[in-house]
Design a protein around this motif. Structure first.
Motif, PDB file in Angstrom:
ATOM      1  N   VAL A 273       0.856  -1.193   0.000  1.00 29.10           N
ATOM      2  CA  VAL A 273       0.000   0.000   0.000  1.00 29.10           C
ATOM      3  C   VAL A 273       0.893   1.245   0.000  1.00 29.10           C
ATOM      4  O   VAL A 273       1.952   1.261   0.633  1.00 29.10           O
ATOM      5  CB  VAL A 273      -0.921  -0.001   1.238  1.00 29.10           C
ATOM      6  N   SER A 274       0.469   2.287  -0.707  1.00 32.32           N
ATOM      7  CA  SER A 274       1.252   3.525  -0.755  1.00 32.32           C
ATOM      8  C   SER A 274       1.395   4.115   0.639  1.00 32.32           C
ATOM      9  O   SER A 274       0.553   3.899   1.521  1.00 32.32           O
ATOM     10  CB  SER A 274       0.590   4.546  -1.685  1.00 32.32           C
ATOM     11  N   GLN A 275       2.455   4.887   0.833  1.00 33.69           N
ATOM     12  CA  GLN A 275       2.768   5.403   2.165  1.00 33.69           C
ATOM     13  C   GLN A 275       1.653   6.275   2.726  1.00 33.69           C
ATOM     14  O   GLN A 275       1.234   6.117   3.874  1.00 33.69           O
ATOM     15  CB  GLN A 275       4.074   6.195   2.126  1.00 33.69           C
ATOM     16  N   ARG A 276       1.136   7.209   1.923  1.00 33.78           N
ATOM     17  CA  ARG A 276       0.114   8.131   2.417  1.00 33.78           C
ATOM     18  C   ARG A 276      -1.163   7.383   2.788  1.00 33.78           C
ATOM     19  O   ARG A 276      -1.742   7.614   3.851  1.00 33.78           O
ATOM     20  CB  ARG A 276      -0.192   9.212   1.384  1.00 33.78           C
ATOM     21  N   LEU A 277      -1.608   6.470   1.936  1.00 30.66           N
ATOM     22  CA  LEU A 277      -2.823   5.714   2.230  1.00 30.66           C
ATOM     23  C   LEU A 277      -2.626   4.850   3.465  1.00 30.66           C
ATOM     24  O   LEU A 277      -3.529   4.725   4.299  1.00 30.66           O
ATOM     25  CB  LEU A 277      -3.213   4.850   1.027  1.00 30.66           C
ATOM     26  N   ALA A 278      -1.442   4.261   3.605  1.00 28.93           N
ATOM     27  CA  ALA A 278      -1.160   3.439   4.785  1.00 28.93           C
ATOM     28  C   ALA A 278      -1.252   4.267   6.068  1.00 28.93           C
ATOM     29  O   ALA A 278      -1.827   3.825   7.069  1.00 28.93           O
ATOM     30  CB  ALA A 278       0.229   2.810   4.653  1.00 28.93           C
ATOM     31  N   ILE A 279      -0.702   5.476   6.041  1.00 28.88           N
ATOM     32  CA  ILE A 279      -0.748   6.348   7.222  1.00 28.88           C
ATOM     33  C   ILE A 279      -2.184   6.746   7.548  1.00 28.88           C
ATOM     34  O   ILE A 279      -2.610   6.702   8.712  1.00 28.88           O
ATOM     35  CB  ILE A 279       0.118   7.598   6.997  1.00 28.88           C
ATOM     36  N   LEU A 280      -2.942   7.135   6.534  1.00 32.46           N
ATOM     37  CA  LEU A 280      -4.315   7.590   6.768  1.00 32.46           C
ATOM     38  C   LEU A 280      -5.195   6.458   7.278  1.00 32.46           C
ATOM     39  O   LEU A 280      -5.991   6.644   8.209  1.00 32.46           O
ATOM     40  CB  LEU A 280      -4.892   8.183   5.485  1.00 32.46           C
ATOM     41  N   ALA A 281      -5.080   5.283   6.677  1.00 27.77           N
ATOM     42  CA  ALA A 281      -5.878   4.138   7.137  1.00 27.77           C
ATOM     43  C   ALA A 281      -5.486   3.756   8.559  1.00 27.77           C
ATOM     44  O   ALA A 281      -6.351   3.431   9.391  1.00 27.77           O
ATOM     45  CB  ALA A 281      -5.680   2.951   6.191  1.00 27.77           C
ATOM     46  N   ALA A 282      -4.191   3.812   8.865  1.00 28.37           N
ATOM     47  CA  ALA A 282      -3.718   3.488  10.213  1.00 28.37           C
ATOM     48  C   ALA A 282      -4.225   4.491  11.237  1.00 28.37           C
ATOM     49  O   ALA A 282      -4.650   4.124  12.344  1.00 28.37           O
ATOM     50  CB  ALA A 282      -2.188   3.444  10.224  1.00 28.37           C
ATOM     51  N   SER A 283      -4.212   5.772  10.873  1.00 23.57           N
ATOM     52  CA  SER A 283      -4.675   6.818  11.791  1.00 23.57           C
ATOM     53  C   SER A 283      -6.166   6.705  12.064  1.00 23.57           C
ATOM     54  O   SER A 283      -6.617   6.829  13.210  1.00 23.57           O
ATOM     55  CB  SER A 283      -4.358   8.198  11.206  1.00 23.57           C
ATOM     56  N   GLY A 284      -6.948   6.459  11.025  1.00 23.54           N
ATOM     57  CA  GLY A 284      -8.386   6.303  11.202  1.00 23.54           C
ATOM     58  C   GLY A 284      -8.729   5.095  12.048  1.00 23.54           C
ATOM     59  O   GLY A 284      -9.637   5.135  12.881  1.00 23.54           O
ATOM     60  N   THR A 285      -7.983   4.006  11.867  1.00 23.94           N
ATOM     61  CA  THR A 285      -8.211   2.785  12.640  1.00 23.94           C
ATOM     62  C   THR A 285      -7.802   2.970  14.097  1.00 23.94           C
ATOM     63  O   THR A 285      -8.483   2.502  15.011  1.00 23.94           O
ATOM     64  CB  THR A 285      -7.414   1.615  12.026  1.00 23.94           C
ATOM     65  N   GLY A 286      -6.712   3.683  14.323  1.00 23.95           N
ATOM     66  CA  GLY A 286      -6.187   3.788  15.675  1.00 23.95           C
ATOM     67  C   GLY A 286      -6.795   4.885  16.525  1.00 23.95           C
ATOM     68  O   GLY A 286      -6.856   4.757  17.743  1.00 23.95           O
ATOM     69  N   ILE A 287      -7.257   5.987  15.881  1.00 21.52           N
ATOM     70  CA  ILE A 287      -7.691   7.139  16.690  1.00 21.52           C
ATOM     71  C   ILE A 287      -9.219   7.288  16.691  1.00 21.52           C
ATOM     72  O   ILE A 287      -9.872   6.862  17.629  1.00 21.52           O
ATOM     73  CB  ILE A 287      -7.015   8.441  16.191  1.00 21.52           C
ATOM     74  N   CYS A 288      -9.757   7.885  15.642  1.00 21.92           N
ATOM     75  CA  CYS A 288     -11.208   8.170  15.700  1.00 21.92           C
ATOM     76  C   CYS A 288     -11.834   8.256  14.309  1.00 21.92           C
ATOM     77  O   CYS A 288     -12.577   9.185  14.019  1.00 21.92           O
ATOM     78  CB  CYS A 288     -11.473   9.456  16.486  1.00 21.92           C
TER      79      CYS A 288
END
Length: 340
Positions: A118-133
């Motif tokens: 997965v591309s870096q930006r999409l990986a970060i955004l999906a991870a942030s949404g899953t982990g925070i709110c």
């Protein structure tokens, strides 16, 4: 900017996104749609509006402004939902759990996504949404990931993909946790810790937590808001890390840290909401206004989606976030049973 604000295109964009936001809030009041949440419904309605492409094209300039500025305003106002005294009274254990959940889930989801290509930006955004709110975290972290004008369209696609992923997974795991409730034999507090500590959106935590009664619901909300509070420091840390990882600190910006100033407004709003005598009705109105602006930003995002690309790029990110969500659920169940 002043030229845009005076143009009819801006007011057309306001009208379209406001319609989607209000309709999304209305639809979210229905039992089966409540689990999905007003923000995701506004996003979907914005995507549906693409059927009227000539109108959307006419409003395009205003849509870009709304998805950017209204988003920040909504996140600032969302700070009024955080009562810092309630969070403090929740205890050290709840705060520590939130820190472990947010940091661990973001790291795990990102690593899994990158392993899957997965591309870096999409990986970060999906991870942030899953982990925070959920959606609010995706849109709060996104400004910390700079993109060139040539990358702007892909960045919007990444945002929509990440929001869609956490919305679908959050809904699925809400139903899973409701199904697990009779089997886990938890106290109301433990069930609230589990739902607030593992589910993605605030709406998901409320929907699942309410099934355990008033104590469970209150615990779920406090636990979830403990994770929301970490949005500001997470945005700062991720922004600094992303800049260094991609060597963006060039001569022009070597000393310019990616400080999310609107997150400062978020913290200030939470302080004002906690310590100023604003009254319950005023605070409720400010939170509703926050969701109105966030809904408009989500609708604007939905109106600029490229469906074909999303279908091609979403599978691996969904798999990574889904796997991390399973691990997160097991972890929170063990912790809630052992320590609460």
């Amino acid at each position: 900017m002043l030229v845009l604000l005076k143009s009819g295109r801006f007011y057309l964009a306001v009208a379209l996104t406001l319609f989607c936001s209000l309709l999304g809030s209305f639809l979210a009041g229905f039992p089966y749609l409540q689990v999905i949440g007003a923000l995701v419904l506004a996003l979907v309605l914005g995507m549906i509006l693409q059927v009227f492409q000539p109108v959307v094209q006419q409003a395009q300039a205003g849509i870009g402004f709304i998805s950017n500025k209204f988003l920040r305003l909504g996140i600032i106002l969302l700070g009024f939902k955080l009562n810092l005294i309630d969070l403090a009274q929740a205890g050290v254990k709840t705060i520590l759990l939130a820190i472990f959940v947010v940091s661990g889930t973001i790291t795990l989801t990102y690593k899994l996504a990158r392993k899957l290509g997965v591309s870096q930006r999409l990986a970060i955004l999906a991870a942030s949404g899953t982990g925070i709110c959920g959606a609010a975290a995706v849109m709060g972290i996104s400004p910390q990931l700079p993109a060139t004008s040539a990358q702007a369209e892909q960045k919007r696609e990444d945002e929509v993909l990440a929001v869609a992923i956490v919305a679908i997974l959050g809904t699925v795991f809400t139903l899973i946790e409701l199904g697990l409730k009779p089997l886990l034999h938890m106290t109301p507090q433990q069930f609230g810790i589990m739902t607030g500590g593992s589910l993605h959106e605030i709406a998901h935590a409320v929907a699942a937590g309410s099934a355990g009664g008033p104590v469970s619901l209150d615990t779920a909300i406090i636990t979830k808001l403990s994770r929301v509070l970490l949005l500001a420091p997470a945005a700062l840390i991720i922004g600094i890390w992303y800049q260094r990882k991609n060597q963006l600190n060039t001569a022009a910006g070597a000393h310019k840290l990616p400080i999310p100033w609107f997150m400062g407004g978020f913290i200030l709003a939470s302080i004002c909401g906690t310590f100023l005598p604003l009254g319950a009705a005023t605070l409720a109105a400010l939170v509703k206004l926050a969701y109105l602006f966030l809904g408009m930003a989500m609708a604007a995002l939905g109106m600029s989606v490229n469906f074909r690309v999303i279908g091609q790029r979403g599978g691996k990110a969904f798999l990574a976030a889904g796997s991390a969500s399973c691990i997160l659920l097991v972890f929170v169940i063990v912790v809630s049973k052992a320590f609460f």
